[in-house]
Scaffold this motif. Sequence first.
Motif, PDB file in Angstrom:
ATOM      1  N   ASN A 168       0.851  -1.186   0.000  1.00 57.24           N
ATOM      2  CA  ASN A 168       0.000   0.000   0.000  1.00 57.24           C
ATOM      3  C   ASN A 168       0.890   1.241   0.000  1.00 57.24           C
ATOM      4  O   ASN A 168       1.584   1.532   0.971  1.00 57.24           O
ATOM      5  CB  ASN A 168      -0.909  -0.009   1.226  1.00 57.24           C
ATOM      6  CG  ASN A 168      -1.805   1.209   1.302  1.00 57.24           C
ATOM      7  OD1 ASN A 168      -1.985   1.933   0.321  1.00 57.24           O
ATOM      8  ND2 ASN A 168      -2.369   1.451   2.473  1.00 57.24           N
ATOM      9  N   ASP A 171       0.480   3.737   2.821  1.00 62.33           N
ATOM     10  CA  ASP A 171       0.793   3.296   4.179  1.00 62.33           C
ATOM     11  C   ASP A 171       2.022   4.063   4.677  1.00 62.33           C
ATOM     12  O   ASP A 171       3.101   3.956   4.092  1.00 62.33           O
ATOM     13  CB  ASP A 171       1.074   1.797   4.175  1.00 62.33           C
ATOM     14  CG  ASP A 171       1.280   1.231   5.571  1.00 62.33           C
ATOM     15  OD1 ASP A 171       1.259   2.017   6.548  1.00 62.33           O
ATOM     16  OD2 ASP A 171       1.474   0.010   5.689  1.00 62.33           O
ATOM     17  N   VAL A 240      -5.493   3.081   8.189  1.00 63.34           N
ATOM     18  CA  VAL A 240      -4.542   3.265   7.088  1.00 63.34           C
ATOM     19  C   VAL A 240      -5.317   3.291   5.780  1.00 63.34           C
ATOM     20  O   VAL A 240      -5.962   2.297   5.409  1.00 63.34           O
ATOM     21  CB  VAL A 240      -3.496   2.129   7.061  1.00 63.34           C
ATOM     22  CG1 VAL A 240      -2.522   2.331   5.899  1.00 63.34           C
ATOM     23  CG2 VAL A 240      -2.743   2.076   8.383  1.00 63.34           C
ATOM     24  N   VAL A 242      -6.172   3.499   1.606  1.00 61.16           N
ATOM     25  CA  VAL A 242      -5.661   2.944   0.355  1.00 61.16           C
ATOM     26  C   VAL A 242      -6.044   3.905  -0.773  1.00 61.16           C
ATOM     27  O   VAL A 242      -6.682   4.932  -0.547  1.00 61.16           O
ATOM     28  CB  VAL A 242      -6.233   1.529   0.097  1.00 61.16           C
ATOM     29  CG1 VAL A 242      -5.742   0.548   1.162  1.00 61.16           C
ATOM     30  CG2 VAL A 242      -7.751   1.553   0.061  1.00 61.16           C
ATOM     31  N   ARG A 296      -4.304  -2.495  -2.238  1.00 62.39           N
ATOM     32  CA  ARG A 296      -4.729  -3.164  -1.013  1.00 62.39           C
ATOM     33  C   ARG A 296      -3.737  -2.857   0.112  1.00 62.39           C
ATOM     34  O   ARG A 296      -2.677  -2.285  -0.115  1.00 62.39           O
ATOM     35  CB  ARG A 296      -4.820  -4.672  -1.226  1.00 62.39           C
ATOM     36  CG  ARG A 296      -5.739  -5.090  -2.380  1.00 62.39           C
ATOM     37  CD  ARG A 296      -5.874  -6.595  -2.453  1.00 62.39           C
ATOM     38  NE  ARG A 296      -6.621  -7.029  -3.632  1.00 62.39           N
ATOM     39  CZ  ARG A 296      -6.905  -8.301  -3.904  1.00 62.39           C
ATOM     40  NH1 ARG A 296      -6.519  -9.252  -3.053  1.00 62.39           N
ATOM     41  NH2 ARG A 296      -7.579  -8.615  -4.996  1.00 62.39           N
ATOM     42  N   GLN A 297      -4.110  -3.296   1.315  1.00 67.98           N
ATOM     43  CA  GLN A 297      -3.244  -3.078   2.458  1.00 67.98           C
ATOM     44  C   GLN A 297      -1.964  -3.899   2.330  1.00 67.98           C
ATOM     45  O   GLN A 297      -1.942  -4.969   1.711  1.00 67.98           O
ATOM     46  CB  GLN A 297      -3.974  -3.461   3.757  1.00 67.98           C
ATOM     47  CG  GLN A 297      -5.170  -2.585   4.088  1.00 67.98           C
ATOM     48  CD  GLN A 297      -4.758  -1.174   4.477  1.00 67.98           C
ATOM     49  OE1 GLN A 297      -3.581  -0.861   4.652  1.00 67.98           O
ATOM     50  NE2 GLN A 297      -5.749  -0.291   4.619  1.00 67.98           N
ATOM     51  N   THR A 298      -0.896  -3.399   2.921  1.00 72.56           N
ATOM     52  CA  THR A 298       0.398  -4.072   2.874  1.00 72.56           C
ATOM     53  C   THR A 298       0.304  -5.420   3.580  1.00 72.56           C
ATOM     54  O   THR A 298      -0.143  -5.514   4.731  1.00 72.56           O
ATOM     55  CB  THR A 298       1.475  -3.205   3.549  1.00 72.56           C
ATOM     56  OG1 THR A 298       1.530  -1.941   2.885  1.00 72.56           O
ATOM     57  CG2 THR A 298       2.826  -3.878   3.482  1.00 72.56           C
TER      58      THR A 298
END
Length: 524
Positions: A168, A171, A240, A242, A296-298
């Motif tokens: 991400n 992030d 967090v 995106v 997407r999230q890390t």
Amino acid sequence: MAPMLFFPTRKSKVTAPAKAQAAPAARERGPGPRGWGGRGGGAAALVPSVREYRGTTVQVCGLWPFSSGTSSPMIGVPLGRHEETQATVCCDPISWFQRARLISNPSAFILGKPGLGKSTLVRRMMLGLSGQGVHPLVLGDLKGEHVDAVAALGGQVIELGRGRGYLNILDPGQAVEAAGLLEEQGHHDAAVRVRADAHGRRLTMVVSLITISRNSPPTDQEQTILDRALRVLDETFDGVPVLKDLLDVITAAPAELRQVALDRGDKSVYLKETRALEATLLGLTGGGKLGEIFSRQTTNPMRRDRAVVFDVSSIDETETDLQAAVLLACWSYGFGTVNVANALADAGLESRRNYFVVLDELWRALRAGKGMVDRVDALTRLNRSVGVGQVMISHTMSDLLALPAEEDRMKARGFVERSGMVICGGLPASEMPLLTAAIPLSRQEQQKLISWQDPPAWDSRGGDVEPPGRGKFLIKVGGRPGIPVKIGLTSIEASLNDTNMRWNALAETLLEPGTSGLAGDGAL
């Protein structure tokens, strides 16, 4: 204690002296290589070779006069032995900068044809520096060559690719946590700098993705809108965000964004100014050629207390745009983590950590897309100030000078010129004019590099015949004479240095008894 070479003498067998004396004219000319010749001269029939011994100054300090210094550096990671004197050669950019004071910039550039051991040399430095407390960071391993070494060091392997792992770009990583810790300890200015650095890196990555997706950079007004949108997102979003959340903020058209868009109260003007920007971000969040990995999230957050490698080998070589985007994201994420570690160390909240950044297959990174040369150029200029040593690896100077834009070619040549040391493997003769334009090389050094690039001898039996230049490198620092070194691998390193794993697996299959294939003495 510097190593020294000393040569004990032997008594040579000489012929029995003749009774007659040599002529006065021969005596005036002096002895030949084997002694006095002629009648009564007693020239030696056999000149034995001198046996060489090696020892420290403490061990051989009393020997005189047959000793000489090896003049090989003994500070740094032991790479191998001097090709001529067999003395141990120790070398790495961080040790030569920090301890030996031999170079003014903790960086190295490695050039050489494929298959001669460039990656093996870098892994030797990584292993040695890791033992000295320096954390190796491979920010984008395009071929997966350093994964086994980092895993053996107990480091972190981060896989990125379609369906493998996500990063991400919005992030902030450890910046938020570090800024909060700094504020608790009263370091408010440092906390502000950490947050500002995280904001700038995220904005730069969004702009870079848009540039790669469009093949042209966003307008100044679009960048201003993105900057304000990120600030609004940080103030209003819980958690967090995106890229989809950033797109939602721009679509919602808050007053802060309409103000910087200069719509003068007319929302249709705002919609017109942000239409292209929304379309690009929609493509990034909806998949496409770039969006899947960054939307997407890390999946595996990077740690700052150990060796790290970003394994991006699953990305196909034909996807140059995706390679460029992933490499930029890895560099931004990695140096953001280094910045957090430095901020905490400056405040006395953590011990000081140094990092060794590896940029392998640099030629592929530079050709991957726009903005890559400028990004690498910025990294090469700031490594000393951020406490980071780095090594860049490419094949030839021609690879660096094959960029389409002249300004990019000049910057790429500057990578070699500004490096603290240049380490050369086997190179073709056509590379010598380009290489000598960047670093001085004597005629003997050029001939040595050319001889190292020759292929191995013909062997019709299929034996493992190494090329003459495999594992041989010439270390150059400015105008000083080069140090030729031959690298020897330990048994553990040999298991971590198979860069032809898939080919070797095929060879083992063909050589198994009872299998079909072109194996055996009678195969055609």
